[in-house]
Design a protein around this motif. Structure first.
Motif, PDB file in Angstrom:
ATOM      1  N   LYS A 251       0.852  -1.179   0.000  1.00 21.87           N
ATOM      2  CA  LYS A 251       0.000   0.000   0.000  1.00 21.87           C
ATOM      3  C   LYS A 251       0.891   1.233   0.000  1.00 21.87           C
ATOM      4  O   LYS A 251       1.878   1.292   0.724  1.00 21.87           O
ATOM      5  CB  LYS A 251      -0.903  -0.009   1.234  1.00 21.87           C
ATOM      6  CG  LYS A 251      -1.983  -1.074   1.154  1.00 21.87           C
ATOM      7  CD  LYS A 251      -2.918  -1.013   2.339  1.00 21.87           C
ATOM      8  CE  LYS A 251      -2.267  -1.627   3.566  1.00 21.87           C
ATOM      9  NZ  LYS A 251      -3.203  -1.663   4.710  1.00 21.87           N
ATOM     10  N   GLY A 252       0.523   2.202  -0.826  1.00 22.12           N
ATOM     11  CA  GLY A 252       1.349   3.404  -0.929  1.00 22.12           C
ATOM     12  C   GLY A 252       2.255   3.373  -2.146  1.00 22.12           C
ATOM     13  O   GLY A 252       2.997   4.319  -2.372  1.00 22.12           O
ATOM     14  N   ASP A 274     -15.325  12.420  -4.396  1.00 22.10           N
ATOM     15  CA  ASP A 274     -15.480  11.168  -3.642  1.00 22.10           C
ATOM     16  C   ASP A 274     -14.265  10.257  -3.763  1.00 22.10           C
ATOM     17  O   ASP A 274     -14.191   9.218  -3.120  1.00 22.10           O
ATOM     18  CB  ASP A 274     -16.709  10.390  -4.138  1.00 22.10           C
ATOM     19  CG  ASP A 274     -17.999  11.075  -3.736  1.00 22.10           C
ATOM     20  OD1 ASP A 274     -17.943  11.952  -2.858  1.00 22.10           O
ATOM     21  OD2 ASP A 274     -19.058  10.732  -4.298  1.00 22.10           O
ATOM     22  N   PRO A 276     -10.627   8.943  -3.220  1.00 16.92           N
ATOM     23  CA  PRO A 276      -9.567   9.160  -2.237  1.00 16.92           C
ATOM     24  C   PRO A 276      -8.179   9.206  -2.870  1.00 16.92           C
ATOM     25  O   PRO A 276      -7.965   8.676  -3.955  1.00 16.92           O
ATOM     26  CB  PRO A 276      -9.677   7.927  -1.336  1.00 16.92           C
ATOM     27  CG  PRO A 276     -10.259   6.861  -2.203  1.00 16.92           C
ATOM     28  CD  PRO A 276     -11.104   7.546  -3.249  1.00 16.92           C
ATOM     29  N   TRP A 350       2.050  -1.002   4.616  1.00 15.28           N
ATOM     30  CA  TRP A 350       2.296   0.275   3.953  1.00 15.28           C
ATOM     31  C   TRP A 350       3.788   0.426   3.680  1.00 15.28           C
ATOM     32  O   TRP A 350       4.624  -0.088   4.420  1.00 15.28           O
ATOM     33  CB  TRP A 350       1.838   1.441   4.842  1.00 15.28           C
ATOM     34  CG  TRP A 350       0.359   1.640   4.878  1.00 15.28           C
ATOM     35  CD1 TRP A 350      -0.502   1.125   5.797  1.00 15.28           C
ATOM     36  CD2 TRP A 350      -0.439   2.384   3.955  1.00 15.28           C
ATOM     37  NE1 TRP A 350      -1.789   1.519   5.502  1.00 15.28           N
ATOM     38  CE2 TRP A 350      -1.779   2.288   4.385  1.00 15.28           C
ATOM     39  CE3 TRP A 350      -0.148   3.132   2.804  1.00 15.28           C
ATOM     40  CZ2 TRP A 350      -2.833   2.900   3.710  1.00 15.28           C
ATOM     41  CZ3 TRP A 350      -1.205   3.751   2.133  1.00 15.28           C
ATOM     42  CH2 TRP A 350      -2.524   3.631   2.586  1.00 15.28           C
TER      43      TRP A 350
ATOM     44  N   THR B  69     -20.107   5.659  -1.713  1.00 11.70           N
ATOM     45  CA  THR B  69     -20.656   5.579  -3.068  1.00 11.70           C
ATOM     46  C   THR B  69     -21.851   4.631  -3.138  1.00 11.70           C
ATOM     47  O   THR B  69     -22.871   4.955  -3.754  1.00 11.70           O
ATOM     48  CB  THR B  69     -19.550   5.152  -4.046  1.00 11.70           C
ATOM     49  OG1 THR B  69     -18.538   6.153  -4.023  1.00 11.70           O
ATOM     50  CG2 THR B  69     -20.080   4.995  -5.455  1.00 11.70           C
ATOM     51  N   ARG B 258      -7.524  -2.773   1.609  1.00  5.03           N
ATOM     52  CA  ARG B 258      -7.762  -1.906   2.777  1.00  5.03           C
ATOM     53  C   ARG B 258      -7.061  -0.553   2.664  1.00  5.03           C
ATOM     54  O   ARG B 258      -7.050   0.224   3.607  1.00  5.03           O
ATOM     55  CB  ARG B 258      -7.285  -2.615   4.053  1.00  5.03           C
ATOM     56  CG  ARG B 258      -8.175  -3.792   4.466  1.00  5.03           C
ATOM     57  CD  ARG B 258      -7.829  -4.287   5.858  1.00  5.03           C
ATOM     58  NE  ARG B 258      -6.522  -4.900   5.912  1.00  5.03           N
ATOM     59  CZ  ARG B 258      -6.295  -6.217   5.764  1.00  5.03           C
ATOM     60  NH1 ARG B 258      -7.301  -7.049   5.580  1.00  5.03           N
ATOM     61  NH2 ARG B 258      -5.073  -6.700   5.811  1.00  5.03           N
ATOM     62  N   THR B 259      -6.503  -0.236   1.479  1.00  6.27           N
ATOM     63  CA  THR B 259      -5.727   1.001   1.314  1.00  6.27           C
ATOM     64  C   THR B 259      -6.490   2.240   1.792  1.00  6.27           C
ATOM     65  O   THR B 259      -5.943   3.100   2.453  1.00  6.27           O
ATOM     66  CB  THR B 259      -5.328   1.184  -0.167  1.00  6.27           C
ATOM     67  OG1 THR B 259      -4.612   0.029  -0.588  1.00  6.27           O
ATOM     68  CG2 THR B 259      -4.457   2.412  -0.357  1.00  6.27           C
ATOM     69  N   TYR B 260      -7.751   2.312   1.418  1.00  3.83           N
ATOM     70  CA  TYR B 260      -8.499   3.546   1.701  1.00  3.83           C
ATOM     71  C   TYR B 260      -9.523   3.359   2.799  1.00  3.83           C
ATOM     72  O   TYR B 260     -10.490   4.096   2.892  1.00  3.83           O
ATOM     73  CB  TYR B 260      -9.167   4.052   0.421  1.00  3.83           C
ATOM     74  CG  TYR B 260      -8.148   4.399  -0.621  1.00  3.83           C
ATOM     75  CD1 TYR B 260      -7.371   5.552  -0.486  1.00  3.83           C
ATOM     76  CD2 TYR B 260      -7.908   3.551  -1.703  1.00  3.83           C
ATOM     77  CE1 TYR B 260      -6.398   5.863  -1.409  1.00  3.83           C
ATOM     78  CE2 TYR B 260      -6.934   3.861  -2.637  1.00  3.83           C
ATOM     79  CZ  TYR B 260      -6.180   5.010  -2.487  1.00  3.83           C
ATOM     80  OH  TYR B 260      -5.214   5.323  -3.398  1.00  3.83           O
ATOM     81  N   PHE B 263     -10.225   6.429   4.970  1.00 10.42           N
ATOM     82  CA  PHE B 263     -10.893   7.435   4.138  1.00 10.42           C
ATOM     83  C   PHE B 263     -12.340   7.032   3.897  1.00 10.42           C
ATOM     84  O   PHE B 263     -13.263   7.828   4.014  1.00 10.42           O
ATOM     85  CB  PHE B 263     -10.150   7.551   2.810  1.00 10.42           C
ATOM     86  CG  PHE B 263     -10.721   8.570   1.870  1.00 10.42           C
ATOM     87  CD1 PHE B 263     -10.176   9.852   1.806  1.00 10.42           C
ATOM     88  CD2 PHE B 263     -11.789   8.255   1.048  1.00 10.42           C
ATOM     89  CE1 PHE B 263     -10.705  10.791   0.933  1.00 10.42           C
ATOM     90  CE2 PHE B 263     -12.320   9.194   0.182  1.00 10.42           C
ATOM     91  CZ  PHE B 263     -11.777  10.465   0.122  1.00 10.42           C
TER      92      PHE B 263
END
Lengths: 462, 279
Positions: A251-252, A274, A276, A350, B69, B258-260, B263
């Motif tokens: 992730k990242g 909306d 991210p 991450w 959404t 699960r990155t976001y 958010f």
């Protein structure tokens, strides 16, 4: 009397430490006085070598002559005869390797600021002209254009001007291709792209968004069922390349395409969107092209400390000099002769760091550039929370895999005649990144223009 | 803009919509997906095609309200329009030549498992459908599965519907009782698919898993949907969304999914508050 000043009028710009906190356009554009003064630097020489450096062959001395007289609208009309996207080209063309590289004023001093003048003429037209382009009489022939990026829009615009009924099919929800998903707002405001697209609509070009050619409709169906007599494929670059090093799916880690699409197309940096986006604190961008510069400068504007990691030296950076300078002014750190070996992650998956290796330049490789070779025992680690891979793309497989008889190169690019864009399928033409692999906006426009001429010839002789 | 023709609540958090989309309906096949945007500032989200009617030109989607959404989408009604709706994307499920198949669906994934179950059943294959839900209130498409399978096994976590247990328990029992499948097709939560694949690997039964990673364009441009399959990077939007389940790195896929999360949770709460205020 021509203006014999050896240097171009400088471009007014936002200060570096201001602009690196906002997404507004960096270059502010000439004033009318500056434009006239710069236009007078043109010697209107006999051979006008500049025109030969322009892939869409804008009548450069002719439009500059009008500029010098203050006839900005006429100047715009001269450009518009050859270019479907003057306000775009004035901003993103690499003039320094094209028209301006041939300018005789460049022999002793700086060439005429052709790009800056083009930009001024287009902006002046957009701000002041209420005249809508005349919709030409239809010649009854229908042409489909796949993709609404630079090559597709150019091909569509040229054909529409000749009286063809053109429909452009766009896979995304918004027309513009790389001009809207790739190139950031601060380099090319999206309102300008919209104006150029509206101009094409006024010419009668129909744009169908949310249609993926190769999936929703095939090329065979366009030709056989929908009655298009010719098709132009300008579907652009494709899937992002990665390095195949460990940790690239942490992730990242973003491809530049994804990072830029979230920001530019989906407006993830604006409240109210909306979509991210990760606001990294310490970001590395791997690569040295224009896309790497764009991604780095976007990350900077989202508040990060940004490092560009490039395995050769400053001299080999493939990005435009101007973009590199802008990035440096904005506080982006360059780590040259550096190659990532592995991306390390924390317990939550991450990115936490990148392990790199120092390089040195060895013998020239097939591209003529000196090949970077690893320096023994030079490994070090950069602490990071976001990595953006800007290593280029490989062609999109959707059209190739659903169009029988469409021949492609081994690496996936569509095989098309260099002068006409004709593919191995009769009536099917192609141009832009789908043919060449990742290149520039103006080269794609040139290919769209050549294909439009070839399609016209083909349909006339049919 | 695509009109919502039918809206039906299948359970408190799962909704079915039939959407007018003739071009998509003409081409859609089981296993493929669409991408939609609810409104002008909306994000692009992929949803797998749950059904299609080529004659009426409509496509059915089934979604669970999990984020901002889907919450917004769920507030649209029959007669309203979805701002953008594009597809069909991805590759269709390979069904040719399959004679005997176990389809293992979990939760809202059953919505995606159903069209392939139906297709296989209609082409004359023996289809053993195993559906798992947390409890009986969350069950969807029961009649549809029952009427389009040779054997239909109901599983729930608490035993309130069918047998108590996991889908893997049911699948294991079938395999151990001597059932030999050409293929197992599994669609549901990543953790469920991971364990289905682990089980079938033990028994050497080929297994296809349908992946639903984060996407933006869905057409092979952004690379956000990448997965590791057999040690290689694959893109779910153009190489998938279905892959050999024994080769997928599920742990990595779960992490990327699960990155976001933070958010999303925040955006979801905001969206909910917005609708509360509107009322």
């Amino acid at each position: 009397m021509p203006n014999m000043a050896p240097k171009k009028n400088p471009m007014p710009s936002q200060a570096a430490d201001v602009r690196n906190h906002n997404f507004q356009e960096v270059a502010l554009g000439y004033t009318a006085e500056m434009a006239i003064d710069e236009a007078k630097r043109c010697l209107n020489c006999k051979n006008h070598p500049c025109v030969s450096g322009c892939p869409v062959r804008v009548a450069i001395p002719a439009f500059i002559r009008e500029m010098a007289e203050g006839n900005f609208e006429t100047a715009y009309q001269v450009i518009a005869r050859s270019s479907s996207l003057p306000a775009v080209c004035g901003r993103v063309c690499p003039q320094e390797t094209q028209c301006e590289s041939k300018c005789v004023r460049g022999i002793k001093g700086e060439p005429v600021g052709i790009g800056r003048l083009e930009r001024f003429a287009a902006d002046w037209h957009n701000a002041n002209s209420t005249q809508k382009p005349q919709k030409p009489a239809s010649n009854g022939h229908r042409v489909a254009v796949i993709g609404s990026g630079p090559s597709g829009l150019t091909c569509a615009g040229d054909l529409a001007k000749m009286g063809y009924q053109v429909t452009v099919f766009e896979a995304l929800h918004l027309a513009g291709g790389v001009l809207v998903y790739g190139i950031p707002e601060f380099r090319l405001p999206k309102s300008i792209v919209q104006k150029e697209i509206n101009t094409l609509r006024d010419l009668g070009v129909q744009i169908e968004t949310n249609v993926v050619i190769g999936k929703t409709i095939t090329i065979d169906e366009l030709q056989q069922e929908y009655g298009f007599e010719a098709v132009f494929i300008g579907s652009g670059a494709g899937l992002p390349k990665f390095m195949s090093i460990p940790g690239e799916n942490l992730k990242g880690v973003y491809s530049a395409n994804e990072f830029l699409t979230r920001i530019n197309l989906m407006k993830a940096y604006q409240p109210g969107s909306d979509t991210p986006i990760q606001h990294g604190k310490r970001v590395a961008v791997v690569g040295g092209g224009n896309v790497a510069m764009d991604a780095a400068r976007c990350a900077k504007r989202l508040g990060a400390d940004v490092t560009i990691v490039y395995r050769r030296t400053e001299a080999e950076l493939p990005a435009r000099r101007e973009e590199v300078e802008h990035a440096m002014e904005e506080g982006i750190v360059f780590k040259f002769l550096t190659n990532p070996l592995e991306i390390l992650g924390n317990e939550q998956g991450w990115v936490s760091a990148v392990r790199c290796q120092e390089m040195e330049l060895g013998e020239p490789d097939a591209s003529g550039r000196r090949r970077p070779v690893p320096k023994e025992g030079s490994e070090f680690t950069l602490d990071l929370d976001c990595v953006i891979m800007a290593l280029g793309t490989s062609p999109n497989p959707l059209i190739k895999s659903t169009t029988e008889g469409l021949e492609t190169q081994k690496w996936g690019g569509i095989i098309a005649d260099e002068n006409t864009g004709l593919t191995s399928r009769p009536g099917v033409y192609a141009g832009g990144d789908a043919v060449t692999g990742a290149a520039t906006v103006i080269l794609a426009m040139g290919a769209g223009k050549n294909a439009a001429a070839a399609i016209d010839e083909y349909l006339k002789s049919k | 803009m695509n009109k919502i023709l039918v809206k039906k609540c299948l359970n408190p958090t799962v909704t079915l919509m039939v959407v007018d989309a003739p071009l998509v309906a003409r081409k859609a096949e089981p296993g493929q997906f669409i991408i939609l945007r609810v409104d002008e500032n909306g994000e692009r989200i992929p949803l797998t095609v749950a059904d299609y009617d080529r004659e009426k030109g409509s496509v059915t989607i089934i979604f669970q309200v999990v984020g901002a959404t889907t919450e917004k989408l769920n507030h649209l009604n029959e007669g309203d329009f979805i701002h953008d709706f594009v597809g069909p994307l991805g590759r269709a499920t390979h069904t040719e030549g399959l004679k005997k198949v176990a389809v293992v669906g979990g939760g809202v994934g059953c919505a995606i498992a159903y069209p392939v179950t139906k297709k296989l059943f209609e082409q004359g294959a023996q289809v053993h459908a195993i559906a798992g839900f947390r409890n009986k209130d969350l069950v969807i498409l029961e009649d549809e599965f029952a009427s389009h399978s040779t054997k239909f096994i109901r599983m729930s976590d608490d035993g309130s519907w069918g047998e108590k247990g996991l889908v893997t328990d049911a699948l294991k029992k079938l395999i151990e009782s001597g059932e030999q499948y050409d293929e197992v097709i599994t669609i549901g939560p990543l953790i469920m698919m991971k364990f289905v694949c682990r089980l079938t690997k033990e028994y050497g039964v080929k297994t296809i898993a349908s992946m639903n990673p984060i996407m933006i364009d869905g057409t092979g441009m952004c690379g956000g949907c990448r997965l590791t399959v057999g040690g290689k990077t694959k893109f779910a939007c153009v190489d998938g969304p279905e892959f050999d389940g024994h080769e997928i790195d599920f742990d990595e896929a779960m992490a990327r999914g699960r990155t976001y999360q933070d958010f999303e949770r925040h955006a979801f709460e905001e969206a909910c508050n917005l609708f509360k205020e509107a009322k």
